[in-house]
Motif scaffolding. Structure first.
Motif, PDB file in Angstrom:
ATOM      1  N   VAL B  15       0.852  -1.196   0.000  1.00  0.00           N
ATOM      2  CA  VAL B  15       0.000   0.000   0.000  1.00  0.00           C
ATOM      3  C   VAL B  15       0.891   1.251   0.000  1.00  0.00           C
ATOM      4  O   VAL B  15       0.666   2.201  -0.761  1.00  0.00           O
ATOM      5  CB  VAL B  15      -0.964   0.009   1.215  1.00  0.00           C
ATOM      6  N   ILE B  16       1.929   1.226   0.808  1.00  0.00           N
ATOM      7  CA  ILE B  16       2.861   2.368   0.869  1.00  0.00           C
ATOM      8  C   ILE B  16       3.525   2.587  -0.497  1.00  0.00           C
ATOM      9  O   ILE B  16       3.627   3.726  -0.973  1.00  0.00           O
ATOM     10  CB  ILE B  16       3.938   2.117   1.955  1.00  0.00           C
ATOM     11  N   THR B  28       2.631   9.277   5.244  1.00  0.00           N
ATOM     12  CA  THR B  28       2.056   8.800   6.512  1.00  0.00           C
ATOM     13  C   THR B  28       1.258   7.541   6.223  1.00  0.00           C
ATOM     14  O   THR B  28       0.611   7.424   5.183  1.00  0.00           O
ATOM     15  CB  THR B  28       1.118   9.832   7.159  1.00  0.00           C
ATOM     16  N   THR B  29       1.327   6.606   7.164  1.00  0.00           N
ATOM     17  CA  THR B  29       0.595   5.354   7.025  1.00  0.00           C
ATOM     18  C   THR B  29      -0.281   5.172   8.252  1.00  0.00           C
ATOM     19  O   THR B  29       0.214   5.223   9.378  1.00  0.00           O
ATOM     20  CB  THR B  29       1.564   4.159   6.938  1.00  0.00           C
ATOM     21  N   VAL B  92      -5.531  -0.073   5.812  1.00  0.00           N
ATOM     22  CA  VAL B  92      -4.246   0.625   5.672  1.00  0.00           C
ATOM     23  C   VAL B  92      -4.461   1.811   4.736  1.00  0.00           C
ATOM     24  O   VAL B  92      -5.015   1.648   3.636  1.00  0.00           O
ATOM     25  CB  VAL B  92      -3.148  -0.298   5.106  1.00  0.00           C
ATOM     26  N   ILE B  93      -4.057   2.987   5.209  1.00  0.00           N
ATOM     27  CA  ILE B  93      -4.156   4.212   4.403  1.00  0.00           C
ATOM     28  C   ILE B  93      -2.753   4.798   4.283  1.00  0.00           C
ATOM     29  O   ILE B  93      -2.116   5.063   5.306  1.00  0.00           O
ATOM     30  CB  ILE B  93      -5.054   5.268   5.087  1.00  0.00           C
ATOM     31  N   ALA B  94      -2.297   4.994   3.076  1.00  0.00           N
ATOM     32  CA  ALA B  94      -1.007   5.656   2.872  1.00  0.00           C
ATOM     33  C   ALA B  94      -1.247   6.943   2.103  1.00  0.00           C
ATOM     34  O   ALA B  94      -2.010   6.959   1.129  1.00  0.00           O
ATOM     35  CB  ALA B  94      -0.058   4.747   2.103  1.00  0.00           C
TER      36      ALA B  94
END
Lengths: 77, 154
Positions: B15-16, B28-29, B92-94
């Motif tokens: 995801v990153i 930011t993760t 997960v949010i990147a």
């Protein structure tokens, strides 16, 4: 014809994931009233509705082939 | 695809990797995990369910909102569904941006919006029962038929 989708506690209450009915020309509010009358569903008046995967207001008119999903309060994240 | 619903465990690094940019000075993760205790009650596991096709669209909408609000931001979000045990990764949010303050702010915005507009639901299972989380009495009316900013849960 229209496909109606239920999720989460609405699916449990309706005891089905989907339903095929003819809702053409009705508003979302009218459809909700009809479903509550004919199925054992909790009150739908304030449940959000999506037509073809976009949120719509209760006065939206349903067209042939529209897929209508009732979206209970979301709890993702 | 930068916005996904996954039935498998989420690979955080992948995801990153989707938001890596030469112009970025920060990534930011956010990693959302399954908590054992909620208001003192012990959760055994959760089931997440999604209206998958719409959920992906709404995640993409959040990304678009962020890219409009924080220029040069790049966003990737994966949300898992199915059965998740305690400590499992649910989301997960990147977010990458040229400067770090924006990356923090935009990432926070993403998780709050997920909790407002993305059709995903969780069912908590306890030792003595189970229930869908959310306002099941649907006592919150949405005059516009959809949640507004500010109708935050949790």
């Amino acid at each position: 014809m229209n496909k109606i989708l239920f999720f989460a506690h609405l699916r449990d209450a309706a005891d089905r994931e989907e339903l095929q009915i003819k809702a053409v020309g009705k508003t979302v509010a009218e459809l909700k009233t009809e479903l509550m009358k004919n199925y054992d569903l909790p009150q739908l008046e304030t449940v959000m509705t999506a037509i073809n995967e976009e949120f719509v207001p209760d006065d939206e008119i349903i067209h042939d082939g529209d897929v209508i999903a009732f979206i209970p309060s979301v709890s993702g994240g | 695809m930068r916005y996904e619903i996954s039935k498998e465990p989420i690979n955080i690094q992948s995801v990153i990797d989707k938001v890596v940019e030469r112009e970025a000075g920060a990534i930011t993760t956010f990693i959302g995990t399954v908590r054992e205790l909620t208001d003192g009650k012990k959760t055994l596991y959760l089931i997440y369910e999604a209206y998958e096709t719409m959920a992906v669209k709404k995640l993409a909408q959040i990304g678009k909102e962020i890219e409009e609000r924080w220029p040069k931001a790049k966003v990737a979000i994966t949300h898992r569904i199915g059965r998740l045990d305690i400590t499992d990764v649910a989301v997960v949010i990147a977010v990458s941006t040229p400067h770090r303050a924006d990356a923090y702010e935009a990432n926070r915005y993403a998780i709050e919006r997920i909790k407002e507009i993305v059709p995903i639901w969780k069912k908590e299972h306890w030792e003595d029962g189970e229930a869908w989380v959310g306002n099941q009495l649907e006592t919150v009316a949405y005059p516009s038929g959809k949640p507004e900013e500010g109708d935050l849960h949790e």
